[in-house]
Motif scaffolding. Sequence first.
Motif, PDB file in Angstrom:
ATOM      1  N   THR A  90       0.834  -1.198   0.000  1.00 12.12           N
ATOM      2  CA  THR A  90       0.000   0.000   0.000  1.00 12.12           C
ATOM      3  C   THR A  90       0.873   1.254   0.000  1.00 12.12           C
ATOM      4  OG1 THR A  90      -0.095   0.255   2.413  1.00 12.12           O
ATOM      5  CG2 THR A  90      -1.650  -1.281   1.394  1.00 12.12           C
ATOM      6  N   ASP A  91       0.240   2.382  -0.178  1.00 11.65           N
ATOM      7  CA  ASP A  91       0.982   3.641  -0.189  1.00 11.65           C
ATOM      8  C   ASP A  91       1.577   3.963   1.172  1.00 11.65           C
ATOM      9  OD1 ASP A  91       0.039   3.643  -2.709  1.00 11.65           O
ATOM     10  OD2 ASP A  91      -0.947   5.584  -2.639  1.00 11.65           O
ATOM     11  N   ASP A  92       1.091   3.322   2.223  1.00 13.30           N
ATOM     12  CA  ASP A  92       1.654   3.542   3.563  1.00 13.30           C
ATOM     13  C   ASP A  92       2.956   2.774   3.768  1.00 13.30           C
ATOM     14  OD1 ASP A  92      -0.308   5.294   4.522  1.00 13.30           O
ATOM     15  OD2 ASP A  92      -1.648   3.630   4.971  1.00 13.30           O
ATOM     16  N   ASP A  93       3.170   1.751   2.975  1.00 16.19           N
ATOM     17  CA  ASP A  93       4.393   0.959   3.090  1.00 16.19           C
ATOM     18  C   ASP A  93       5.553   1.695   2.427  1.00 16.19           C
ATOM     19  OD1 ASP A  93       2.987  -1.131   4.329  1.00 16.19           O
ATOM     20  OD2 ASP A  93       2.381  -1.926   2.391  1.00 16.19           O
ATOM     21  N   GLN A  94       6.758   1.446   2.958  1.00 11.09           N
ATOM     22  CA  GLN A  94       7.987   1.986   2.385  1.00 11.09           C
ATOM     23  C   GLN A  94       8.752   0.831   1.759  1.00 11.09           C
ATOM     24  OE1 GLN A  94       9.154   5.400   2.686  1.00 11.09           O
ATOM     25  NE2 GLN A  94       7.069   5.813   3.377  1.00 11.09           N
ATOM     26  N   VAL A  95       9.333   1.071   0.569  1.00 11.89           N
ATOM     27  CA  VAL A  95       9.910  -0.037  -0.174  1.00 11.89           C
ATOM     28  C   VAL A  95      11.118   0.452  -0.964  1.00 11.89           C
ATOM     29  CG1 VAL A  95       8.524   0.312  -2.259  1.00 11.89           C
ATOM     30  CG2 VAL A  95       9.295  -2.005  -1.673  1.00 11.89           C
ATOM     31  N   ASN A  96      11.957  -0.487  -1.341  1.00  5.24           N
ATOM     32  CA  ASN A  96      13.007  -0.243  -2.320  1.00  5.24           C
ATOM     33  C   ASN A  96      13.406  -1.582  -2.927  1.00  5.24           C
ATOM     34  OD1 ASN A  96      14.933   0.949  -3.935  1.00  5.24           O
ATOM     35  ND2 ASN A  96      15.986   2.009  -2.283  1.00  5.24           N
ATOM     36  N   VAL A  97      13.868  -1.528  -4.156  1.00 11.97           N
ATOM     37  CA  VAL A  97      14.333  -2.718  -4.867  1.00 11.97           C
ATOM     38  C   VAL A  97      15.829  -2.552  -5.090  1.00 11.97           C
ATOM     39  CG1 VAL A  97      14.135  -4.109  -6.943  1.00 11.97           C
ATOM     40  CG2 VAL A  97      12.097  -3.023  -5.987  1.00 11.97           C
ATOM     41  N   LEU A  98      16.608  -3.460  -4.523  1.00 11.20           N
ATOM     42  CA  LEU A  98      18.070  -3.404  -4.623  1.00 11.20           C
ATOM     43  C   LEU A  98      18.566  -4.561  -5.483  1.00 11.20           C
ATOM     44  CD1 LEU A  98      19.046  -2.664  -0.906  1.00 11.20           C
ATOM     45  CD2 LEU A  98      18.592  -1.036  -2.745  1.00 11.20           C
ATOM     46  N   ARG A  99      19.404  -4.248  -6.438  1.00 10.58           N
ATOM     47  CA  ARG A  99      20.083  -5.261  -7.249  1.00 10.58           C
ATOM     48  C   ARG A  99      21.485  -5.473  -6.668  1.00 10.58           C
ATOM     49  NH1 ARG A  99      21.655  -4.187 -11.708  1.00 10.58           N
ATOM     50  NH2 ARG A  99      21.147  -6.012 -12.972  1.00 10.58           N
ATOM     51  N   PHE A 100      21.868  -6.713  -6.613  1.00 16.56           N
ATOM     52  CA  PHE A 100      23.181  -6.952  -6.019  1.00 16.56           C
ATOM     53  C   PHE A 100      23.929  -8.023  -6.805  1.00 16.56           C
ATOM     54  CE2 PHE A 100      20.456 -10.134  -4.121  1.00 16.56           C
ATOM     55  CZ  PHE A 100      21.255 -11.257  -4.023  1.00 16.56           C
ATOM     56  N   ASN A 101      25.204  -7.807  -6.920  1.00 23.10           N
ATOM     57  CA  ASN A 101      26.173  -8.828  -7.336  1.00 23.10           C
ATOM     58  C   ASN A 101      27.424  -8.565  -6.503  1.00 23.10           C
ATOM     59  OD1 ASN A 101      27.080  -6.512  -8.901  1.00 23.10           O
ATOM     60  ND2 ASN A 101      25.730  -7.240 -10.546  1.00 23.10           N
ATOM     61  N   VAL A 102      28.453  -7.934  -7.085  1.00 27.06           N
ATOM     62  CA  VAL A 102      29.591  -7.528  -6.257  1.00 27.06           C
ATOM     63  C   VAL A 102      29.340  -6.148  -5.645  1.00 27.06           C
ATOM     64  CG1 VAL A 102      31.244  -8.908  -7.525  1.00 27.06           C
ATOM     65  CG2 VAL A 102      30.749  -6.582  -8.291  1.00 27.06           C
ATOM     66  N   ILE A 103      28.324  -5.437  -6.126  1.00 31.36           N
ATOM     67  CA  ILE A 103      27.924  -4.151  -5.561  1.00 31.36           C
ATOM     68  C   ILE A 103      26.434  -4.201  -5.271  1.00 31.36           C
ATOM     69  CG2 ILE A 103      29.741  -2.839  -6.716  1.00 31.36           C
ATOM     70  CD1 ILE A 103      27.654  -1.946  -8.757  1.00 31.36           C
ATOM     71  N   VAL A 104      25.999  -3.265  -4.443  1.00 28.47           N
ATOM     72  CA  VAL A 104      24.591  -3.177  -4.074  1.00 28.47           C
ATOM     73  C   VAL A 104      24.102  -1.791  -4.479  1.00 28.47           C
ATOM     74  CG1 VAL A 104      22.899  -3.299  -2.233  1.00 28.47           C
ATOM     75  CG2 VAL A 104      24.975  -4.693  -2.113  1.00 28.47           C
ATOM     76  N   GLN A 105      23.045  -1.740  -5.265  1.00 31.27           N
ATOM     77  CA  GLN A 105      22.508  -0.458  -5.687  1.00 31.27           C
ATOM     78  C   GLN A 105      21.028  -0.580  -5.996  1.00 31.27           C
ATOM     79  OE1 GLN A 105      24.506   0.740  -9.272  1.00 31.27           O
ATOM     80  NE2 GLN A 105      23.923  -1.088 -10.412  1.00 31.27           N
ATOM     81  N   SER A 106      20.324   0.532  -5.840  1.00 27.97           N
ATOM     82  CA  SER A 106      18.913   0.556  -6.189  1.00 27.97           C
ATOM     83  C   SER A 106      18.755   0.579  -7.701  1.00 27.97           C
ATOM     84  CB  SER A 106      18.239   1.785  -5.581  1.00 27.97           C
ATOM     85  OG  SER A 106      16.896   1.885  -6.013  1.00 27.97           O
ATOM     86  N   THR A 107      17.607   0.149  -8.164  1.00 26.98           N
ATOM     87  CA  THR A 107      17.356   0.181  -9.603  1.00 26.98           C
ATOM     88  C   THR A 107      17.359   1.609 -10.134  1.00 26.98           C
ATOM     89  OG1 THR A 107      14.982   0.174  -9.146  1.00 26.98           O
ATOM     90  CG2 THR A 107      16.040  -1.950  -9.560  1.00 26.98           C
ATOM     91  N   ILE A 108      17.060   2.591  -9.264  1.00 29.51           N
ATOM     92  CA  ILE A 108      17.098   4.004  -9.626  1.00 29.51           C
ATOM     93  C   ILE A 108      18.134   4.677  -8.734  1.00 29.51           C
ATOM     94  CG2 ILE A 108      15.743   6.121  -9.897  1.00 29.51           C
ATOM     95  CD1 ILE A 108      13.267   4.431 -10.091  1.00 29.51           C
ATOM     96  N   SER A 109      19.067   5.373  -9.332  1.00 28.39           N
ATOM     97  CA  SER A 109      20.202   5.900  -8.573  1.00 28.39           C
ATOM     98  C   SER A 109      19.768   6.849  -7.464  1.00 28.39           C
ATOM     99  CB  SER A 109      21.180   6.608  -9.517  1.00 28.39           C
ATOM    100  OG  SER A 109      20.529   7.670 -10.202  1.00 28.39           O
ATOM    101  N   CYS A 110      18.713   7.626  -7.688  1.00 25.82           N
ATOM    102  CA  CYS A 110      18.294   8.585  -6.662  1.00 25.82           C
ATOM    103  C   CYS A 110      17.604   7.911  -5.488  1.00 25.82           C
ATOM    104  CB  CYS A 110      17.378   9.648  -7.271  1.00 25.82           C
ATOM    105  SG  CYS A 110      15.797   9.003  -7.855  1.00 25.82           S
ATOM    106  N   PHE A 111      17.318   6.610  -5.590  1.00 30.82           N
ATOM    107  CA  PHE A 111      16.696   5.879  -4.487  1.00 30.82           C
ATOM    108  C   PHE A 111      17.731   5.174  -3.608  1.00 30.82           C
ATOM    109  CE2 PHE A 111      12.232   5.101  -6.477  1.00 30.82           C
ATOM    110  CZ  PHE A 111      12.027   6.471  -6.485  1.00 30.82           C
ATOM    111  N   ASN A 112      18.990   5.339  -3.894  1.00 29.40           N
ATOM    112  CA  ASN A 112      20.007   4.681  -3.080  1.00 29.40           C
ATOM    113  C   ASN A 112      19.956   5.186  -1.646  1.00 29.40           C
ATOM    114  OD1 ASN A 112      21.203   2.943  -4.991  1.00 29.40           O
ATOM    115  ND2 ASN A 112      22.405   4.628  -5.851  1.00 29.40           N
ATOM    116  N   ASP A 113      20.177   4.269  -0.725  1.00 28.09           N
ATOM    117  CA  ASP A 113      20.266   4.578   0.716  1.00 28.09           C
ATOM    118  C   ASP A 113      18.975   5.141   1.279  1.00 28.09           C
ATOM    119  OD1 ASP A 113      22.973   3.840   0.613  1.00 28.09           O
ATOM    120  OD2 ASP A 113      23.557   5.880   0.026  1.00 28.09           O
TER     121      ASP A 113
END
Length: 1291
Positions: A337-360
């Motif tokens: 829901t819109d009340d939930d907070q979420v992020n999608v992280l891709r990882f291999n040797v590095i960890v990053q969000s699918t969108i750079s501005c969503f990192n951290d």
Amino acid sequence: MNLKIFLLLFLTKDLETTEIKHNAVDIKKSLEEHQGQILINKSKAKNIHLKIANVTKVKIKPTTSKKTQDRPRLISREQMKEWALEIQTHLLEIEQKVVRRDVLASSFSDIKVELRNGSAILEKASKALEDLLDRRGKAAETIMKRAEELSTYVLENKIYPPVRYTFDDSVDLDVLKQAVPPETMWELPSSCRSHDKVKLQRSEHFNAQVTLDTSSVHVVAEVFACDTRVLPHIYWSEKLLATFRENYAEDATIDFQYLCGAKGFLRHYPGALWQSLYNLNVEAEDVYDCRLRPWYVSASGAPRDVLILLDASGSMDNSSNQVTAELFTSTLLNALTDDDQVNVLRFNVIVQSTISCFNDKLVPANHVNSAAMMAALKRQAMVNESLIGDVLTYSVQLLKNQKKLDRPQACQQAIVLVTDSLYYNYTDLMRQLDPEGKIRLFVMWLHDRKGLRDYTRLYGESVSCERDGYFAEFISPSDVTEQVMRILRVLERPLVAQREKRLRVYSDVYAHIEDPRRGEFYWQQKEQAEQEYRYTRLRRNKQKFLNNIYKDDLHMNNLDKRGQYYEGEDVNYRLQISVSVPVFESTTIEENQRNATRTYPVNRLLGVAGVDIPLDHLKLVLPFYLIGASGSLFLVDHRGNIVLHNSTKPVFDGDILKPGYRTVDFLDVEQSAIDHYPRHYPQEWVDFRKALVIDEPKGSRAMYVKSIFEGGMRVILEVKDYFWQRIHNHYTLVVSLPKYNLLHAVPDGNFTQQLGEETLKALSGTDFAVHPEWLYCRHVDPHFDSRELEVLHFLRRRRDEPNFSMQKVKHVFSPFPPTLLEKTYQCNEELMVRISHEAIASRQWAQEHEDPDTERECSACLLGSNTAFFATESGLTRWQLYHATTAHADPPEGSVWSLGPDESWYRRASANPDTLVIHAPIPPVRLLRNTDASPPPLGERWQWLTAARTLGHPTKHGIIGVAGYHFHPKHLDDLLESITNFPCNEEDETKCDPRCDDKDWTCLLVDEAGWIVADQGEGEAINKHLSREHPVAMNALLNAGVFRVRWVHDYQGVCFPPEDETKAAATRIPSITISLWSAVMVLAFASQNILTVLFVIPDSVVSADTEAEKELRRARINRDYEREKYERLYDYQVLLNRTRFAACDRTRPLYELQRNKKLTEALNRPAQPCDWPLLITEVQQTNLLLIAVYKNCSYSGEPLNDSLSNEPVNMEQDDTVIGSANRLACWRNRVPLPARRPPTTCYPHNFTYEAGYRQCGPWLPDPENDAVRVHLCKVLLYCLITLHNLGIVYS
């Protein structure tokens, strides 16, 4: 002497043509040469030169021709004022004749005038809204209690459905189905759906084909209805019909009631044909799942922080696992829901969000952010190895940091790990990172069919068990929905474990059963239709198609770059909110395990019970009639998102839901009057929003605001008073009122029999209309074709029934259809009293009509046929038609403008009291996606001008309503032409006064926003603006400070990026490189053929071909001919540039007249072509400006801002952010707007409490498994008995 004069004139003529200045010496020399030539011609015998010595040194100025010598003839200011006065006189004369304001005003002399009180309006609206929500909440709780009773009784007593049990399926409910018997006696039935046909009837109240006799069931596509784990729940829920009917009998205004079962079915009342519930008819797969709707997920648990970790290692590349992972991520994001907070992280040797501005960070799981993350996910590569330990460390730290932020805290936190391999056991690592066990961990194993990763299951079960999570293995993509539901069930544990409190959850706004994926599929169908249309045109006439291909490109450019897409709502998507309550399974099961008997509570969610509240029903209980023309009454939720507002635009292209229609913020529609860059909200307004949404449950504040109306094409800058109050700690109800027109007429009293009789007499036989969206008196299911006939019906009932009740909402079930007097209805007594008194007071005015023997005769009126009208704040509109002999069109009925205070001319007249406002409707440019399609015609309301003025109380200050007349715009054009382009009776036009002949000068009438109301051009002056038609004049006015550009931001916009933005953004090969490569290929081909001729042919021996070889050659030649013919017909330009739609921000420039010292200077400034190529004057007592524009000045500056363009905002962005959806998501989350904590009780994750029934440890015996075993036993027993009867069983 005469000769000298002649020569001098000859020379002067020569000077005129050459325009060269000569000195005295040159003149003398020239005269001597000419004189000598003349003497030679006269006497060839004597060749004597005549000496000319007496030459006066004069300075001769070259003269220009008459055409260049004449200066432009300027129109004087006095002449302009005379023309303006004449126009004013005619406009007021028509008003005096047909409107008769004195008659109207005298009729309202005894009506009370009150000061509009924002606090009182808010209090009245709050009580009405709270009462409605309470009634619907109690109905949902009644369903919940009955469902828990039924489930407990059925499950504890192990009652199972009959062997041949069937249920009414909502799909094909009105069709008689054919039974398909099993092929063998061992085969179970393939369907449990009833074969009977149910009689349905169309209901406007439910907006569907329904039956009140029964409920029906919709089963999710992934669920087999005959499954023994599902069918018992469908069976016992059938007994909810009595509760459904009781709720409906108690209040027939209630909408759909339902129970969404956790097993994947929706039982709803009344029974309805499922296809009729869809407002968008698309032949697409039914993707509806009630368990993934926001009202279900919100009721089943409090807000959560969720991190989705996607394995991006090389083993995931070019694999079906990658598709499954993306599908799972999309499904899980849609389930939050819109009340939930979420992020999608891709990882291999590095960890990053699918969108750079969503990192951290974590972001709200709304549709805009989820769509952006999914769009970015498809563009990223799978490489390297996966360092799962690093990503788990990073994720736990990120979730811990979320607890420190100043925002509503989540009740649970979870990590969802999606991978194809686990090489280590990370249980000890998670214990170190999260010793308190507050973070759940779910492991989703993308199945390795080769079986090479045998330890993944062992490690996955171990760590997920330790972290109170869940381990699952994906065998095929069909497992995705079920695994998402199991994750949600685990997250429901803290709520269902307490087994006492039932949350009453109020949802945010959504579109009934529609799904965004259906709209995306429908857009693809439209693009496919456009491609077929282009192919058809190409085959019909290739050259014509190629010549007009630019028009198609221009069409798409107008859609995307100029934002001229159609935003009309041709499809009613039935936006609504819901009240929902969780339903628990209240049983206990004894388990004998490890030589000990223990009793466990069954902490399981049976489903969610709910009741719908359409926004159309919500509007009926809110007192919009109290706020006046420029006021507003709207509703926001706890996040500050709009639930109900008159400026929302949820649909584009006529029938597609906008992707961001559920996330329109308060600041998106209530915009500051101070211009600012999009999303850079003024701090004053940010503080105001924080007070309204978070800090102050009740309050008031005055703000300087842009009041935007008429589809965003007009704006008024004004100070408004805002009053707000919180409703059930979820919604906030807001009332805003302008500073003007606070005094208004308020008819009061009771709706008596006498009043009903007098009102019926006053309205009978006259023309009138009422506001179509307000509640006067109406049946729950409309019976009459119009609101006016319905009002007259209830006036007759009030006249004839002494004990008439103002509402009858209790329904009586009967086998016979109810009569008209037995139908349920509801009335607003206050509103009925108001329009009754207004109808009686305006009776005399309405019954008087055009009379040839009186001064009201208007057959020769210069403005032609017109419709005189009177409209009140209560929504009553009355009118009279006046027919002229020189009419461009017959006058329309006044019911065309039935919205009363919501009409644009009413609002403008209220903002400019005592001014005759000439209103030109400005419809936005409307373009559909398909070039061969056109939107519905605008209708007469967009084609006629309106002259409107407020009607004040005759003895007191206060507004009664607005009166005026509608007239055809061509008549005003004719009037302007006759006044400013008068005929000249002189042969020499220079002797006549200068005029607007549309050659050197043209005259036009514009309003205070620069829109042209009348001009001398061809066609009507609808949608014409001074900046587009005469940029020289508008540029001069802008530079002089007479007009100013105001920017209105459209945060509900739609953009149309390419279907594959990465390919569209790729760099193109330079054209010179392409040309060189083509030349090389041509040379290579020519060389090959030359070599063939030189070396092969001379050595060849010509021989006769056989018939078979000849036939083969003919076939090859024919095939080559057909291919060449096709290639000649085909052209790559026929291919459509495929697009998709995405939410985006747009902005529109609107012009505002500055009524200050600079305007006064401009009014007194004479024309100076081309420095000041215009004259301007006001048409007194109106809102019009008369402008004369000099046409011989060309404009060479930068293009002026176009009010008909709604251009995309150039968003500041990082170069690494690719894609429209991603840029908007980053743009919106640049400075997140704060939200209030949802009004749900937080039951945090208790690690020790769940120790006894984790997924991996001792788990509850599933009664459904018992049901399976019992059912199998029954089947085996039946088989044995059958075999025994056949004599096959041996002793």
